[in-house]
Design a protein around this motif. Structure first.
Motif, PDB file in Angstrom:
ATOM      1  N   GLN A  70      -2.863   5.740 -25.646  1.00  0.00           N
ATOM      2  CA  GLN A  70      -4.093   5.043 -25.310  1.00  0.00           C
ATOM      3  C   GLN A  70      -5.338   5.866 -25.599  1.00  0.00           C
ATOM      4  OE1 GLN A  70      -3.939   3.467 -21.314  1.00  0.00           O
ATOM      5  NE2 GLN A  70      -1.845   2.731 -21.532  1.00  0.00           N
ATOM      6  N   SER A  71      -5.210   7.174 -25.549  1.00  0.00           N
ATOM      7  CA  SER A  71      -6.383   8.020 -25.776  1.00  0.00           C
ATOM      8  C   SER A  71      -6.946   7.850 -27.178  1.00  0.00           C
ATOM      9  CB  SER A  71      -6.023   9.486 -25.528  1.00  0.00           C
ATOM     10  OG  SER A  71      -4.984   9.901 -26.403  1.00  0.00           O
ATOM     11  N   THR A  72      -6.099   7.528 -28.139  1.00  0.00           N
ATOM     12  CA  THR A  72      -6.565   7.321 -29.511  1.00  0.00           C
ATOM     13  C   THR A  72      -7.558   6.167 -29.572  1.00  0.00           C
ATOM     14  OG1 THR A  72      -4.450   8.107 -30.376  1.00  0.00           O
ATOM     15  CG2 THR A  72      -5.844   6.839 -31.872  1.00  0.00           C
ATOM     16  N   ALA A  73      -7.214   5.063 -28.944  1.00  0.00           N
ATOM     17  CA  ALA A  73      -8.110   3.905 -28.946  1.00  0.00           C
ATOM     18  C   ALA A  73      -9.397   4.207 -28.195  1.00  0.00           C
ATOM     19  CB  ALA A  73      -7.405   2.710 -28.323  1.00  0.00           C
ATOM     20  N   ARG A  74      -9.297   4.941 -27.088  1.00  0.00           N
ATOM     21  CA  ARG A  74     -10.498   5.261 -26.321  1.00  0.00           C
ATOM     22  C   ARG A  74     -11.464   6.120 -27.132  1.00  0.00           C
ATOM     23  NH1 ARG A  74      -6.701   5.676 -21.922  1.00  0.00           N
ATOM     24  NH2 ARG A  74      -7.124   4.033 -20.373  1.00  0.00           N
ATOM     25  N   ASP A  75     -10.937   7.095 -27.843  1.00  0.00           N
ATOM     26  CA  ASP A  75     -11.807   7.961 -28.647  1.00  0.00           C
ATOM     27  C   ASP A  75     -12.527   7.177 -29.741  1.00  0.00           C
ATOM     28  OD1 ASP A  75     -10.998  10.102 -27.118  1.00  0.00           O
ATOM     29  OD2 ASP A  75      -9.422  10.736 -28.514  1.00  0.00           O
ATOM     30  N   ILE A  76     -11.830   6.246 -30.363  1.00  0.00           N
ATOM     31  CA  ILE A  76     -12.448   5.446 -31.425  1.00  0.00           C
ATOM     32  C   ILE A  76     -13.530   4.536 -30.862  1.00  0.00           C
ATOM     33  CG2 ILE A  76     -12.005   3.627 -33.130  1.00  0.00           C
ATOM     34  CD1 ILE A  76      -9.232   4.826 -33.518  1.00  0.00           C
ATOM     35  N   VAL A  77     -13.256   3.917 -29.728  1.00  0.00           N
ATOM     36  CA  VAL A  77     -14.242   3.016 -29.129  1.00  0.00           C
ATOM     37  C   VAL A  77     -15.475   3.781 -28.686  1.00  0.00           C
ATOM     38  CG1 VAL A  77     -14.684   1.448 -27.210  1.00  0.00           C
ATOM     39  CG2 VAL A  77     -12.515   1.330 -28.432  1.00  0.00           C
ATOM     40  N   ALA A 112     -12.326  -2.883 -35.723  1.00  0.00           N
ATOM     41  CA  ALA A 112     -10.984  -3.368 -36.027  1.00  0.00           C
ATOM     42  C   ALA A 112     -10.358  -2.566 -37.167  1.00  0.00           C
ATOM     43  CB  ALA A 112     -11.031  -4.851 -36.382  1.00  0.00           C
ATOM     44  N   GLU A 113     -11.150  -2.254 -38.158  1.00  0.00           N
ATOM     45  CA  GLU A 113     -10.635  -1.463 -39.280  1.00  0.00           C
ATOM     46  C   GLU A 113     -10.229  -0.055 -38.838  1.00  0.00           C
ATOM     47  OE1 GLU A 113     -13.580  -1.430 -42.301  1.00  0.00           O
ATOM     48  OE2 GLU A 113     -13.353  -3.569 -42.814  1.00  0.00           O
ATOM     49  N   GLU A 114     -11.054   0.562 -38.001  1.00  0.00           N
ATOM     50  CA  GLU A 114     -10.743   1.918 -37.559  1.00  0.00           C
ATOM     51  C   GLU A 114      -9.516   1.938 -36.627  1.00  0.00           C
ATOM     52  OE1 GLU A 114     -13.909   4.253 -36.129  1.00  0.00           O
ATOM     53  OE2 GLU A 114     -15.329   3.676 -37.701  1.00  0.00           O
ATOM     54  N   LEU A 115      -9.364   0.927 -35.803  1.00  0.00           N
ATOM     55  CA  LEU A 115      -8.176   0.858 -34.955  1.00  0.00           C
ATOM     56  C   LEU A 115      -6.920   0.677 -35.801  1.00  0.00           C
ATOM     57  CD1 LEU A 115      -9.463  -1.400 -32.009  1.00  0.00           C
ATOM     58  CD2 LEU A 115      -8.816   1.015 -31.872  1.00  0.00           C
ATOM     59  N   ALA A 116      -7.001  -0.151 -36.829  1.00  0.00           N
ATOM     60  CA  ALA A 116      -5.854  -0.357 -37.723  1.00  0.00           C
ATOM     61  C   ALA A 116      -5.485   0.937 -38.428  1.00  0.00           C
ATOM     62  CB  ALA A 116      -6.175  -1.452 -38.739  1.00  0.00           C
ATOM     63  N   ALA A 117      -6.481   1.668 -38.898  1.00  0.00           N
ATOM     64  CA  ALA A 117      -6.204   2.926 -39.588  1.00  0.00           C
ATOM     65  C   ALA A 117      -5.624   3.964 -38.625  1.00  0.00           C
ATOM     66  CB  ALA A 117      -7.486   3.450 -40.227  1.00  0.00           C
ATOM     67  N   ALA A 118      -6.140   4.015 -37.408  1.00  0.00           N
ATOM     68  CA  ALA A 118      -5.679   5.018 -36.447  1.00  0.00           C
ATOM     69  C   ALA A 118      -4.233   4.786 -36.035  1.00  0.00           C
ATOM     70  CB  ALA A 118      -6.588   5.027 -35.223  1.00  0.00           C
ATOM     71  N   TYR A 119      -3.818   3.533 -35.949  1.00  0.00           N
ATOM     72  CA  TYR A 119      -2.458   3.229 -35.511  1.00  0.00           C
ATOM     73  C   TYR A 119      -1.521   2.908 -36.674  1.00  0.00           C
ATOM     74  CZ  TYR A 119      -3.883   3.253 -30.623  1.00  0.00           C
ATOM     75  OH  TYR A 119      -4.329   3.652 -29.381  1.00  0.00           O
ATOM     76  N   GLY A 120      -1.989   3.056 -37.909  1.00  0.00           N
ATOM     77  CA  GLY A 120      -1.119   2.891 -39.065  1.00  0.00           C
ATOM     78  C   GLY A 120      -0.658   1.483 -39.325  1.00  0.00           C
ATOM     79  N   VAL A 121      -1.524   0.490 -39.070  1.00  0.00           N
ATOM     80  CA  VAL A 121      -1.185  -0.904 -39.341  1.00  0.00           C
ATOM     81  C   VAL A 121      -2.273  -1.484 -40.230  1.00  0.00           C
ATOM     82  CG1 VAL A 121       0.070  -1.176 -37.172  1.00  0.00           C
ATOM     83  CG2 VAL A 121      -2.372  -1.738 -37.282  1.00  0.00           C
ATOM     84  N   SER A 122      -2.013  -2.670 -40.752  1.00  0.00           N
ATOM     85  CA  SER A 122      -3.010  -3.339 -41.579  1.00  0.00           C
ATOM     86  C   SER A 122      -4.028  -4.053 -40.703  1.00  0.00           C
ATOM     87  CB  SER A 122      -2.347  -4.339 -42.523  1.00  0.00           C
ATOM     88  OG  SER A 122      -1.761  -5.389 -41.770  1.00  0.00           O
ATOM     89  N   THR A 123      -5.185  -4.343 -41.282  1.00  0.00           N
ATOM     90  CA  THR A 123      -6.222  -5.034 -40.514  1.00  0.00           C
ATOM     91  C   THR A 123      -5.775  -6.431 -40.097  1.00  0.00           C
ATOM     92  OG1 THR A 123      -7.195  -5.759 -42.622  1.00  0.00           O
ATOM     93  CG2 THR A 123      -8.098  -3.752 -41.612  1.00  0.00           C
ATOM     94  N   ALA A 124      -4.798  -7.001 -40.807  1.00  0.00           N
ATOM     95  CA  ALA A 124      -4.295  -8.329 -40.426  1.00  0.00           C
ATOM     96  C   ALA A 124      -3.545  -8.286 -39.107  1.00  0.00           C
ATOM     97  CB  ALA A 124      -3.394  -8.872 -41.528  1.00  0.00           C
ATOM     98  N   ASP A 125      -3.086  -7.096 -38.730  1.00  0.00           N
ATOM     99  CA  ASP A 125      -2.369  -6.948 -37.471  1.00  0.00           C
ATOM    100  C   ASP A 125      -3.299  -6.735 -36.283  1.00  0.00           C
ATOM    101  OD1 ASP A 125       0.172  -7.166 -38.643  1.00  0.00           O
ATOM    102  OD2 ASP A 125       0.138  -5.048 -39.227  1.00  0.00           O
TER     103      ASP A 125
END
Length: 377
Positions: A70-77, A112-125
């Motif tokens: 969860q810390s990954t998402a918090r840092d990006i936000v 949304a793009e940065e969250l997708a990149a941080a978690y290794g998924v596509s923006t469609a996810d």
């Protein structure tokens, strides 16, 4: 063990054994008050965890992630939102939910793009949604309006059904107790308050009232023709009714708690189904609180509200007079009145000063309910 519990229930229903529910009502009041105060204090220290449906804002759901840190998402936000701490939760096994304050379309797409990149998924996810303050305020108003209308209609229906406004007030008092306990526990645990929580609260209201109505219906049956005998007072008959429905209430609650507990324990906590936490916790705590209040609070409140009515007070005085004189009317059988030397509330008197008479045995109370109608002395 089943046979023992069955005999215990039969003894309660027949009046051969009694649990001091009405006689010890002040104890149950005190227990409830202490529990509510402690839980409310802890909940206020933590603060309510309102969902996005009530606060408004933007929500992102990142599906198919292998690392649910969860810390990954918090840092990006925090890089995009300076005010307010984001709410990050894990849904299921591989979905991250991120809730932030209101963002415009450009900020939403970038995050949304940065969250997708941080978690290794596509923006469609990464799915995004937005709830405005007007919509969230409208939801809150409708929720409060719905609860208020529900309470008014139920109170009026119960007053008509029991032909007594005080019975409705007693039932609603128990319902308020259940709502306070459920809300306080919810605040202490820190689960998010969502529309599912409101649904759970409304369900709890219905369950609590159902259990209370069962008890009060037995009270009405036991107190029918109350003044035609001078062995049992109104509070005695309410005590008997509460004991007669005790086992039934417990059995009903256990059956209801089993599936709800499974949803809460297995579905929400073990499998991580976050969408089930809100409603299952509200149901679980509400059913427990509703069972307690229907048995230990509502009958006592009913006695306190009605014991000063002229008819009930006069009949209580007649019962006390009959006991002092050793005469009892309207009772079949040749067994004498069984007296106790000490009042259950610790007062060595013939009658509890609060109107709850306690000088007879459960056997006497049951015989009074089933005895032929006779004239009051």
């Amino acid at each position: 063990m089943t046979a023992t519990f069955s005999r215990f229930g039969n003894d309660l229903h027949a009046g051969r054994r009694t649990v001091p529910i009405v006689r010890r009502r002040r104890t149950w009041y005190l227990i409830s008050l202490v529990v509510i105060v402690i839980l409310a204090a802890l909940a206020l220290l933590r603060g309510p965890n309102l969902g996005i449906e009530f606060t408004g804002g933007s929500e992102f759901q990142v599906a198919g992630v292998s690392d649910t840190e969860q810390s990954t998402a918090r840092d990006i936000v925090r890089e995009h939102v300076s005010d307010g701490e984001p709410k990050v939760t894990v849904l299921g096994q591989d979905t991250m939910r991120v809730q932030t304050e209101q963002l415009d379309s450009t900020e939403t797409a970038l995050l949304a793009e940065e969250l997708a990149a941080a978690y290794g998924v596509s923006t469609a996810d990464v799915s995004t949604s937005y709830i405005g303050p007007v919509w969230s305020g409208d939801i809150t108003q409708k929720m409060l309006r719905g609860v208020l209308v529900f309470l008014v209609l139920v109170a009026a229906t119960m007053a008509v059904y029991f032909r007594n406004l005080k019975a409705s007030v007693a039932a609603m008092s128990a319902l308020v107790h259940d709502m306070l306990v459920t809300a306080a526990v919810y605040g202490v645990v820190g689960f998010e308050i969502t529309p599912g929580t409101v649904i759970g609260f409304l369900t709890v209201m219905g369950y609590s009232l159902y259990d209370t109505i069962v008890v009060f219906d037995k009270v009405r049956e036991n107190t029918s023709g109350l003044t035609a005998q001078t062995r049992a007072t109104f509070s005695d008959q309410v005590e008997l009714a509460a004991n007669q429905t005790l086992v039934r209430s417990i059995n009903t609650s256990v059956v209801a708690l089993l599936p709800v507990g499974s949803i809460l324990g297995i579905g929400a906590l073990l499998l991580g189904a976050g969408t089930l936490k809100d409603i299952s916790l509200a149901l679980f705590i509400g059913i427990l609180a509703g069972t307690y209040s229907s048995i230990f609070l509502a009958p006592g409140v009913l006695v306190d509200l009605r014991r000063r009515e002229s008819g009930i007070a006069a009949h209580t005085a007649l019962v006390a007079q009959a006991r002092r004189s050793g005469e009892v009317s309207g009772v079949a059988g040749d067994r004498g009145l069984v007296r106790t030397d000490e009042d259950p509330d610790g007062l060595d008197t013939d009658e509890d000063p609060d109107g709850s008479d306690t000088d007879e045995s459960p056997e006497d109370t049951q015989r009074a309910r089933t005895a032929p109608r006779g004239g009051a002395r």
